[in-house]
Design a protein around this motif. Sequence first.
Motif, PDB file in Angstrom:
ATOM      1  N   SER A 101       0.857  -1.180   0.000  1.00 52.63           N
ATOM      2  CA  SER A 101       0.000   0.000   0.000  1.00 52.63           C
ATOM      3  C   SER A 101       0.894   1.232   0.000  1.00 52.63           C
ATOM      4  CB  SER A 101      -0.920   0.019   1.227  1.00 52.63           C
ATOM      5  OG  SER A 101      -0.185   0.320   2.398  1.00 52.63           O
ATOM      6  N   ALA A 102       0.284   2.398  -0.191  1.00 50.73           N
ATOM      7  CA  ALA A 102       1.058   3.639  -0.190  1.00 50.73           C
ATOM      8  C   ALA A 102       1.702   3.897   1.167  1.00 50.73           C
ATOM      9  CB  ALA A 102       0.153   4.814  -0.579  1.00 50.73           C
ATOM     10  N   ARG A 103       1.177   3.260   2.224  1.00 53.22           N
ATOM     11  CA  ARG A 103       1.776   3.418   3.557  1.00 53.22           C
ATOM     12  C   ARG A 103       3.169   2.804   3.626  1.00 53.22           C
ATOM     13  NH1 ARG A 103      -3.513   1.991   4.750  1.00 53.22           N
ATOM     14  NH2 ARG A 103      -2.916  -0.181   5.030  1.00 53.22           N
ATOM     15  N   ASP A 104       3.507   1.940   2.670  1.00 52.23           N
ATOM     16  CA  ASP A 104       4.823   1.301   2.667  1.00 52.23           C
ATOM     17  C   ASP A 104       5.888   2.132   1.960  1.00 52.23           C
ATOM     18  OD1 ASP A 104       3.900  -0.989   4.004  1.00 52.23           O
ATOM     19  OD2 ASP A 104       3.100  -1.799   2.136  1.00 52.23           O
ATOM     20  N   LEU A 105       5.520   3.303   1.460  1.00 48.95           N
ATOM     21  CA  LEU A 105       6.512   4.185   0.847  1.00 48.95           C
ATOM     22  C   LEU A 105       7.563   4.581   1.888  1.00 48.95           C
ATOM     23  CD1 LEU A 105       4.085   6.465  -1.155  1.00 48.95           C
ATOM     24  CD2 LEU A 105       5.911   5.102  -2.173  1.00 48.95           C
ATOM     25  N   PRO A 106       8.823   4.724   1.485  1.00 46.88           N
ATOM     26  CA  PRO A 106       9.861   5.111   2.452  1.00 46.88           C
ATOM     27  C   PRO A 106       9.593   6.483   3.033  1.00 46.88           C
ATOM     28  CG  PRO A 106      10.687   5.263   0.203  1.00 46.88           C
ATOM     29  CD  PRO A 106       9.367   4.547   0.125  1.00 46.88           C
ATOM     30  N   GLY A 107       9.965   6.661   4.304  1.00 45.96           N
ATOM     31  CA  GLY A 107       9.780   7.937   4.972  1.00 45.96           C
ATOM     32  C   GLY A 107      10.910   8.891   4.670  1.00 45.96           C
ATOM     33  N   LEU A 108      10.788  10.118   5.178  1.00 41.02           N
ATOM     34  CA  LEU A 108      11.791  11.141   4.919  1.00 41.02           C
ATOM     35  C   LEU A 108      13.159  10.734   5.447  1.00 41.02           C
ATOM     36  CD1 LEU A 108       9.787  14.398   5.756  1.00 41.02           C
ATOM     37  CD2 LEU A 108      10.309  13.449   3.508  1.00 41.02           C
ATOM     38  N   THR A 109      13.179  10.087   6.624  1.00 38.95           N
ATOM     39  CA  THR A 109      14.457   9.673   7.211  1.00 38.95           C
ATOM     40  C   THR A 109      15.167   8.672   6.302  1.00 38.95           C
ATOM     41  OG1 THR A 109      13.590  10.010   9.447  1.00 38.95           O
ATOM     42  CG2 THR A 109      15.556   8.639   9.225  1.00 38.95           C
ATOM     43  N   ARG A 161      16.478  10.452   3.097  1.00 39.88           N
ATOM     44  CA  ARG A 161      17.682  11.239   3.361  1.00 39.88           C
ATOM     45  C   ARG A 161      18.883  10.328   3.582  1.00 39.88           C
ATOM     46  NH1 ARG A 161      14.111  14.759   6.644  1.00 39.88           N
ATOM     47  NH2 ARG A 161      13.753  16.660   5.459  1.00 39.88           N
ATOM     48  N   ALA A 162      18.681   9.206   4.298  1.00 34.92           N
ATOM     49  CA  ALA A 162      19.777   8.282   4.560  1.00 34.92           C
ATOM     50  C   ALA A 162      20.308   7.677   3.271  1.00 34.92           C
ATOM     51  CB  ALA A 162      19.310   7.169   5.507  1.00 34.92           C
ATOM     52  N   ALA A 163      19.416   7.513   2.280  1.00 32.49           N
ATOM     53  CA  ALA A 163      19.823   6.939   0.993  1.00 32.49           C
ATOM     54  C   ALA A 163      20.384   8.002   0.048  1.00 32.49           C
ATOM     55  CB  ALA A 163      18.635   6.239   0.335  1.00 32.49           C
ATOM     56  N   GLY A 164      20.404   9.253   0.499  1.00 32.70           N
ATOM     57  CA  GLY A 164      20.923  10.332  -0.340  1.00 32.70           C
ATOM     58  C   GLY A 164      19.985  10.736  -1.448  1.00 32.70           C
ATOM     59  N   LEU A 165      18.691  10.404  -1.313  1.00 35.63           N
ATOM     60  CA  LEU A 165      17.722  10.700  -2.370  1.00 35.63           C
ATOM     61  C   LEU A 165      16.924  11.962  -2.101  1.00 35.63           C
ATOM     62  CD1 LEU A 165      16.346   7.086  -2.949  1.00 35.63           C
ATOM     63  CD2 LEU A 165      18.072   8.310  -4.292  1.00 35.63           C
ATOM     64  N   LEU A 166      17.195  12.619  -0.980  1.00 32.77           N
ATOM     65  CA  LEU A 166      16.427  13.807  -0.643  1.00 32.77           C
ATOM     66  C   LEU A 166      17.371  14.881  -0.151  1.00 32.77           C
ATOM     67  CD1 LEU A 166      13.427  14.704  -0.443  1.00 32.77           C
ATOM     68  CD2 LEU A 166      13.537  14.124   1.970  1.00 32.77           C
ATOM     69  N   ASP A 167      17.368  16.019  -0.822  1.00 34.16           N
ATOM     70  CA  ASP A 167      18.205  17.137  -0.410  1.00 34.16           C
ATOM     71  C   ASP A 167      17.556  17.858   0.762  1.00 34.16           C
ATOM     72  OD1 ASP A 167      19.950  16.587  -2.461  1.00 34.16           O
ATOM     73  OD2 ASP A 167      18.864  17.872  -3.880  1.00 34.16           O
ATOM     74  N   SER A 168      18.349  18.668   1.421  1.00 32.18           N
ATOM     75  CA  SER A 168      17.806  19.481   2.502  1.00 32.18           C
ATOM     76  C   SER A 168      16.737  20.402   1.940  1.00 32.18           C
ATOM     77  CB  SER A 168      18.912  20.308   3.153  1.00 32.18           C
ATOM     78  OG  SER A 168      19.880  19.456   3.725  1.00 32.18           O
ATOM     79  N   ARG A 169      15.621  20.497   2.631  1.00 35.27           N
ATOM     80  CA  ARG A 169      14.512  21.322   2.144  1.00 35.27           C
ATOM     81  C   ARG A 169      14.779  22.789   2.413  1.00 35.27           C
ATOM     82  NH1 ARG A 169       8.835  19.192   4.072  1.00 35.27           N
ATOM     83  NH2 ARG A 169       8.267  20.856   2.634  1.00 35.27           N
ATOM     84  N   PRO A 170      14.434  23.670   1.485  1.00 35.23           N
ATOM     85  CA  PRO A 170      14.587  25.109   1.716  1.00 35.23           C
ATOM     86  C   PRO A 170      13.554  25.590   2.716  1.00 35.23           C
ATOM     87  CG  PRO A 170      13.410  24.709  -0.315  1.00 35.23           C
ATOM     88  CD  PRO A 170      13.853  23.363   0.195  1.00 35.23           C
TER      89      PRO A 170
END
Length: 213
Positions: free
Chosen positions: A164-172, A175-184
């Motif tokens: 389900s969509a609840r299984d999508l990875p969280g922000l943590t 970020r740990a995987a390097g797929l999310l930059d720091s948010r402005p």
Amino acid sequence: MATPAFPPPSMAEQERMVEAILFASAQPVSVRELADRLPAGSDPAEALAGLRKFYSNRGVALERLGDGYAFRTAADLSFLMQTETVEQRRLSRAAIETLAIIAYHQPVTRAEIEEIRGVAVSRGTLDQLIEMEWVRIGRRRMTPGRPATFVVTETFLDHFGLESARDLPGLTELRAAGLLDSRPPENALPPLVRADDDEDDAGGPADDLFDDD
């Protein structure tokens, strides 16, 4: 509730019936659909649990995909299917961002997608995701203008191996995987522009839904 005229089949026979239905179906099958096909008094949920246990160490596994169930190649054997299942699909950055917003914020309207991204969503972006069957039109909001909402589909969940969509990875995790930059900072969003520069403005299935501003 009326008593069935005949006793239900044994659980072993119910599992065989559910197994046959799932193998024959091209799409995931829900518990309700199974109950409609099985003899009166059957317990499709218990039959599914038995099949999932039986197939837990086999070459195929019984997976839950949204509200339905389907057989899929065991995750550790997916490399054997690689040459048969690899399909190149190019998504623009705009489409990827729009898809992510829909997955994490569904049900979400076009105006809400634009507010989160900070740019207007072109018709081609949503059309492409709908044509790929990764996004579908959801219920209209009970607000002025009755804007349509967008949600991800079981095809999207199946493609990414999610129950389900609840299984999508969280922000943590992102970020740990390097797929999310720091948010402005929230007050540093760019001004809303007319539309994505890299998208085609040709008409498509979502044309008549762009009235939710």
